[in-house]
Design a protein around this motif. Sequence first.
Motif, mmCIF file in Angstrom:
data_model
loop_
_atom_site.group_PDB
_atom_site.id
_atom_site.type_symbol
_atom_site.label_atom_id
_atom_site.label_comp_id
_atom_site.label_asym_id
_atom_site.label_seq_id
_atom_site.Cartn_x
_atom_site.Cartn_y
_atom_site.Cartn_z
ATOM 1 N N UNK A 293 0.802 28.324 17.430
ATOM 2 C CA UNK A 293 0.976 28.560 15.991
ATOM 3 C C UNK A 293 1.623 27.350 15.338
ATOM 4 N N UNK A 294 1.001 26.803 14.297
ATOM 5 C CA UNK A 294 -0.355 27.086 13.818
ATOM 6 C C UNK A 294 -1.385 26.354 14.679
ATOM 7 N N UNK A 295 -2.672 26.707 14.507
ATOM 8 C CA UNK A 295 -3.708 26.058 15.314
ATOM 9 C C UNK A 295 -4.932 25.753 14.451
ATOM 10 N N UNK A 296 -5.643 24.701 14.838
ATOM 11 C CA UNK A 296 -6.998 24.482 14.335
ATOM 12 C C UNK A 296 -7.948 24.875 15.452
ATOM 13 N N UNK A 297 -9.186 25.087 15.092
ATOM 14 C CA UNK A 297 -10.166 25.602 16.041
ATOM 15 C C UNK A 297 -11.382 24.692 16.052
ATOM 16 N N UNK A 298 -11.941 24.479 17.237
ATOM 17 C CA UNK A 298 -13.200 23.751 17.360
ATOM 18 C C UNK A 298 -14.132 24.550 18.254
ATOM 19 N N UNK A 299 -15.426 24.455 17.966
ATOM 20 C CA UNK A 299 -16.430 25.290 18.641
ATOM 21 C C UNK A 299 -17.484 24.400 19.276
ATOM 22 N N UNK A 300 -17.907 24.766 20.471
ATOM 23 C CA UNK A 300 -18.950 24.024 21.169
ATOM 24 C C UNK A 300 -18.469 23.576 22.538
ATOM 25 N N UNK A 301 -19.394 23.398 23.445
ATOM 26 C CA UNK A 301 -19.065 23.013 24.807
ATOM 27 C C UNK A 301 -18.177 21.765 24.826
ATOM 28 N N UNK A 302 -17.140 21.769 25.658
ATOM 29 C CA UNK A 302 -16.283 20.588 25.803
ATOM 30 C C UNK A 302 -17.164 19.420 26.234
ATOM 31 N N UNK A 303 -17.287 18.430 25.371
ATOM 32 C CA UNK A 303 -18.227 17.340 25.642
ATOM 33 C C UNK A 303 -18.025 16.218 24.640
ATOM 34 N N UNK A 304 -18.612 15.087 24.965
ATOM 35 C CA UNK A 304 -18.586 13.963 24.029
ATOM 36 C C UNK A 304 -19.404 14.282 22.791
ATOM 37 N N UNK A 305 -20.600 14.876 22.980
ATOM 38 C CA UNK A 305 -21.489 15.104 21.847
ATOM 39 C C UNK A 305 -20.836 16.022 20.809
ATOM 40 N N UNK A 306 -19.985 16.950 21.250
ATOM 41 C CA UNK A 306 -19.297 17.836 20.316
ATOM 42 C C UNK A 306 -17.990 17.232 19.795
ATOM 43 N N UNK A 307 -17.648 16.047 20.275
ATOM 44 C CA UNK A 307 -16.469 15.361 19.741
ATOM 45 C C UNK A 307 -15.146 16.003 20.103
ATOM 46 N N UNK A 308 -15.110 16.755 21.210
ATOM 47 C CA UNK A 308 -13.904 17.507 21.552
ATOM 48 C C UNK A 308 -12.705 16.599 21.778
ATOM 49 N N UNK A 309 -12.927 15.492 22.458
ATOM 50 C CA UNK A 309 -11.855 14.524 22.755
ATOM 51 C C UNK A 309 -11.263 13.976 21.465
ATOM 52 N N UNK A 310 -12.144 13.603 20.534
ATOM 53 C CA UNK A 310 -11.686 13.029 19.266
ATOM 54 C C UNK A 310 -10.926 14.063 18.434
ATOM 55 N N UNK A 311 -11.379 15.308 18.439
ATOM 56 C CA UNK A 311 -10.681 16.358 17.696
ATOM 57 C C UNK A 311 -9.266 16.537 18.226
#
Length: 463
Positions: A293-311
């Motif tokens: 708390x608080x949190x932001x949310x990201x959706x999609x397979x953990x991967x480079x194409x989904x930008x998970x690392x950058x988020x």
Amino acid sequence: MPPFFKRSRPRREPTPTAGRQSWVDLKEERTTFRLMAQEEGEAPKRPCVLIVRGSFDALGGAERELLQLVRAVDRRWDVVLATLDLPPPAKELLGDANVHLCTPEQHVVWPTGARAELTAAASKHAETVWSNVRIPWDRIDAVHLSVCKGTLEILPLIPGHLSVHYHCLEPPRWLYEDVLHRRLDGRPKRPLWLTRLIFTTQRRRDRRLVKALLNRPGSAISGNSMWIQRRLKSVYGLASDPTKENGEPPLRDGAGRPLEATHLMHVIDIDAWPVEAGASERTDLADAPTLPEPYVMTVGRVSHVKGTWATLRSLSGTGLGLVHVGGGDADDQAALHAEAKRLKIPLVCMPRLSQPGLVGLVRNAHAVVSHAHQEPFGLTPIEAMAVGTPALMVDEGGFQCTMAGVESGRLLRRDDERAWKQAYEDAKNPDLRRAWAEVGRPYVEENFTLPVQIAALERMMGF
């Protein structure tokens, strides 16, 4: 505003000369179509549409969106659904829809490994399996193909008199881009020249099948956004008219073959994203991991194409945690947790969620965020806007198409760290959040719901 979005026309009231409504009433009695009468004077009938997707095994956004379409058109079309792979969770999502299923008698085992990639073995195997699937061609009025491994391979079996719409949500990214061939942190998995070489045969087969499609009178190829309509031009050499409307059929030559790409946009089932929180949103998350708390949310397979690392890295120093939904490779999730620990960012990777659980997670987020690379469409900002949560998206690809028409979040340059930090701060402002929420849901209801999509698809197929 991106150059290709200049084609957007100002909103206008329907006029008598338009001759076509942009939505359908899904609550009306079962529908018939006069255009489907075979002979003059014959009574109207419901069209029978063959919907084809090679596999539903991934059961991601594209698969779920197609299954919700199948459920929704039950009162308007007779549907035959053909696939080589329909796992039980996907079949359950069909609910009580009246659908004729066409599947192989035995479970399909897809060829894998380096040799299979080099020789396009999965594509060849799909061709063989399709030839043994029983499909009632004499009942079919039109064919709707959804891009996927094994979909286009049914094309040689489709009788020549049937119209075929190929919903190419994206030209297969593993063949034409390198974003799927990079590790979580962006490093190539192998030399990129070698990757291009490995997939040479598959690219040739894909282009050959698309060429065969485009040589059919009455065929059409569409992306799922104006961005992908432009990608179809760069990958397959098709013309792309920037003034094209959602579901507008392509221009054709004298033989009825398409001369250009077009687009048919994705949508959500707005009833599954209610304005007010239901009790099940809380109860379905009762056994989930404790959320930061608080949190932001990201959706999609953990991967480079989904930008998970950058988020994750964009949250450094903000005091915000990250909640991830979408699963991923165990090694990639471990690397993400290690980086979160190094940066002192609370991270929770959620298990598979029910629909109410997902809605509750989005509704209570500080923001829904994505750094995905050239996302073809992007349902996540639409889902966020539907429940009044700020959408903070990278200013690329399909996000430009779904968000450029409304002020309900921010489109941000990937490398502008200061702008991302400011957007996270702005999302705390209750007045701004309220203003974004007030315009977000009406925008979604007008442009990204099932009645809109079905009207566009019926226009595309000429019903």
